[in-house]
Design a protein around this motif. Sequence first.
Motif, PDB file in Angstrom:
ATOM      1  N   GLU A   1      -4.913  -5.257  -7.798  1.00 24.47           N
ATOM      2  CA  GLU A   1      -3.750  -4.540  -8.328  1.00 24.47           C
ATOM      3  C   GLU A   1      -3.409  -3.357  -7.406  1.00 24.47           C
ATOM      4  N   ASP A   2      -3.420  -2.139  -7.933  1.00 27.54           N
ATOM      5  CA  ASP A   2      -3.082  -0.972  -7.096  1.00 27.54           C
ATOM      6  C   ASP A   2      -4.314  -0.111  -6.814  1.00 27.54           C
ATOM      7  N   ASP A   3      -5.499  -0.707  -6.936  1.00 26.92           N
ATOM      8  CA  ASP A   3      -6.729   0.094  -6.989  1.00 26.92           C
ATOM      9  C   ASP A   3      -7.692  -0.299  -5.883  1.00 26.92           C
ATOM     10  N   ILE A   4      -7.830   0.556  -4.891  1.00 21.95           N
ATOM     11  CA  ILE A   4      -8.685   0.247  -3.739  1.00 21.95           C
ATOM     12  C   ILE A   4     -10.152   0.101  -4.141  1.00 21.95           C
TER      13      ILE A   4
ATOM     14  N   GLN B   1       6.206 -10.596  -0.363  1.00 18.54           N
ATOM     15  CA  GLN B   1       5.731  -9.251  -0.062  1.00 18.54           C
ATOM     16  C   GLN B   1       4.682  -8.846  -1.096  1.00 18.54           C
ATOM     17  N   SER B   2       3.585  -8.276  -0.626  1.00 16.85           N
ATOM     18  CA  SER B   2       2.587  -7.719  -1.548  1.00 16.85           C
ATOM     19  C   SER B   2       2.525  -6.217  -1.343  1.00 16.85           C
ATOM     20  N   LEU B   3       1.651  -5.542  -2.044  1.00 15.53           N
ATOM     21  CA  LEU B   3       1.470  -4.105  -1.817  1.00 15.53           C
ATOM     22  C   LEU B   3       0.807  -3.841  -0.465  1.00 15.53           C
TER      23      LEU B   3
ATOM     24  N   THR C   1       7.528  -6.243   7.741  1.00 17.61           N
ATOM     25  CA  THR C   1       7.258  -4.887   8.269  1.00 17.61           C
ATOM     26  C   THR C   1       5.802  -4.663   8.582  1.00 17.61           C
TER      27      THR C   1
ATOM     28  N   THR D   1       1.236  -2.311   5.168  1.00 17.25           N
ATOM     29  CA  THR D   1       1.728  -1.100   4.501  1.00 17.25           C
ATOM     30  C   THR D   1       0.675   0.014   4.561  1.00 17.25           C
ATOM     31  N   ARG D   2       1.047   1.173   4.013  1.00  8.58           N
ATOM     32  CA  ARG D   2       0.105   2.296   3.949  1.00  8.58           C
ATOM     33  C   ARG D   2      -1.120   1.924   3.110  1.00  8.58           C
ATOM     34  N   PHE D   3      -0.885   1.361   1.952  1.00  2.82           N
ATOM     35  CA  PHE D   3      -1.991   0.897   1.101  1.00  2.82           C
ATOM     36  C   PHE D   3      -2.785  -0.192   1.834  1.00  2.82           C
TER      37      PHE D   3
ATOM     38  N   GLU E   1      -5.408   1.062   4.241  1.00  3.97           N
ATOM     39  CA  GLU E   1      -6.594   1.549   3.518  1.00  3.97           C
ATOM     40  C   GLU E   1      -7.465   0.375   3.053  1.00  3.97           C
TER      41      GLU E   1
ATOM     42  N   ARG F   1      -9.505  -1.322   5.829  1.00  5.96           N
ATOM     43  CA  ARG F   1     -10.687  -0.518   6.153  1.00  5.96           C
ATOM     44  C   ARG F   1     -11.787  -0.750   5.099  1.00  5.96           C
ATOM     45  N   GLU F   2     -11.363  -0.819   3.857  1.00 11.83           N
ATOM     46  CA  GLU F   2     -12.333  -1.002   2.772  1.00 11.83           C
ATOM     47  C   GLU F   2     -12.934  -2.415   2.784  1.00 11.83           C
TER      48      GLU F   2
ATOM     49  N   ARG G   1     -15.457  -2.535   5.379  1.00 12.53           N
ATOM     50  CA  ARG G   1     -16.659  -1.788   4.981  1.00 12.53           C
ATOM     51  C   ARG G   1     -17.591  -2.632   4.106  1.00 12.53           C
TER      52      ARG G   1
END
Lengths: 347, 347
Positions: free
Chosen positions: A111-114, A135-137, A148, A151-153, A156, A159-160, A163
């Motif tokens: 969802e919207d939660d890293i 398109q996804s988040l 494009t 995205t910014r999310f 992140e 990277r996660e 990890r």
Amino acid sequence: MNHANTAIRPVNQDAAALHRSLTVVDGLQYANWDREIFEQLVAAGVSGVHATIVYHETCRETLLRLGEWNRRFDAYPELILPVHEMADIRRAKAEGRVGVFFGAQNCSPIEDDIDLVAIFRRLGLLIMQLTYNNQSLLATGCYETDDTGITRFGREVIREMNRVGMVIDMSHSGERSTLEAIELSARPILISHANPLFFHAAKRNKSERVLRALAESGGLLGLSTYAMHLPGGGDCTLLQFCDMVARTVDLMGIEHVGVGTDLCQKQPTDILTWMRNGRWSRTLDFGEGSAEQPDWPAQPHWFRGATDYPNLTAGLLARGFEAHEIARIMGENWLDFLTAATQASTA
Amino acid sequence: MNHANTAIRPVNQDAAALHRSLTVVDGLQYANWDREIFEQLVAAGVSGVHATIVYHETCRETLLRLGEWNRRFDAYPELILPVHEMADIRRAKAEGRVGVFFGAQNCSPIEDDIDLVAIFRRLGLLIMQLTYNNQSLLATGCYETDDTGITRFGREVIREMNRVGMVIDMSHSGERSTLEAIELSARPILISHANPLFFHAAKRNKSERVLRALAESGGLLGLSTYAMHLPGGGDCTLLQFCDMVARTVDLMGIEHVGVGTDLCQKQPTDILTWMRNGRWSRTLDFGEGSAEQPDWPAQPHWFRGATDYPNLTAGLLARGFEAHEIARIMGENWLDFLTAATQASTA
């Protein structure tokens, strides 16, 4: 060997014996799983299968899918086992079972939660696509007009995923997003089920530029048997397919090519409609199909289902591949790639 | 009148009396709502306020917010009332109360489900932004590097919002997405809280191209008092602000300009941090702020909070606006726009 110029030769080795010796891994399936399919996989000598558990599922719905798999593992212990690490696939091979590992064809579970990346990795989600067509988040799907990139999310989340050792899969992403994911990811990424564009011009197939970048970064391509990704659809021959494998190996290198059949056995039409439309449209989207052909396409006759894996080995052998190369394509590359890619990062 | 060349004149009319006669509507607030704030709004002669209930809330979390508002309507019936139709704001004015209507600064409430548009509209969500700074499933936020415009899902959602009478708000969207939303929407859209770029170069402020397209399509702009959207931040003067109003009115036409203060009274710093970061990043994002200035900026001295609405009327009067123009800017434009825009489509 250079495969482009390899002549077809008579099979001077027992293809069936060779196939039995392999540890076969299928890099993508989405079956309507039941005992018969598991029995077919075991009989066909498949030791590992990447099972899609998500197309549009949210966090909670993904937990439903994982719960359903727990029930299957309880119900068919003589046929299947959950893959926590790649050694489980070797064990499955030794015991005549199939190891099942999980992937999501969408980033909808987080969802919207890293923080959900680490949580789903702990639950055994080894692989996650950053997009599924739209398109996804995180990135752009291959069905959007423009791409494009990440995205910014998305930056992140990459990277996660790096990890915690969750593999980035760009099978359904746009070209720019895919190239950026390769660039941004500190670890090799995956295209689990697609073919080269030079083989068949489909939105879902990949350019040489993408395939080269994927290979150069240590990534893996799983070649697809889904009719929409083949020239002539279900009429594509095994020889055409194996010629494409040879050309792809010459482009990418033998260690970067595997199989991700995209087999969807026993799935009804309404599942395909759901895969294409999720909850995002009030008018019907036909994806790779059309209003005239809204249903599942027929599989090629040499790969109608899970029983036909030996045909792939026989085809590659006939096409001139060496046994050690066939072993790589049919499973060892998946094992090597996933062994490295699913370790938690020590960086 | 052409406002660009209007000289400042002494106030030859009782600004306070004029203010009392107006039906004032604030086109965006996000307060930490309590009795004191409602009392301030009533005392300041505000009859309608667009209350943000969503920054990152999912479907379920948005229902929590609506539930909290039901409790507030129960707790303070002498001060506030829910706005089901714009007549409720006229009633609030007559009864010395404030009518509250709801909006979302993100499309997170509908998650991936187009059917949730009609459901949230039924629950009183009159306004929804297609993005909040970042890329959403519908469009691109103003903080992304590139903007691909409206997505496939976004096109479907715009059609559905048009159908049910939910207003499209592009306050936090990128330029291309905003222009495409104006183009794709069959009904006028909203930028509820932003200023022109010519006034202050901020990511959140809007170009003349956007403002012209918005006005030409019958849309509405709510001008913001948030320090990050003002030249000199909290040091911006009321005269500077009212000069900007005049220039914007000359650009867009008197009927397309209102006020959306973006007032966030009594909100602690951690709420601002949450607005900026949601759950999408493991490293802190400072949005319009910075590591050195992570906190809420000081409001300009002439608009410190809900008590100061009369200053806006006085400032516009001093700047040379006519009473009927001030009435439009301070509330009538909001009432006219929302009356038309929130009707279900008969098409």
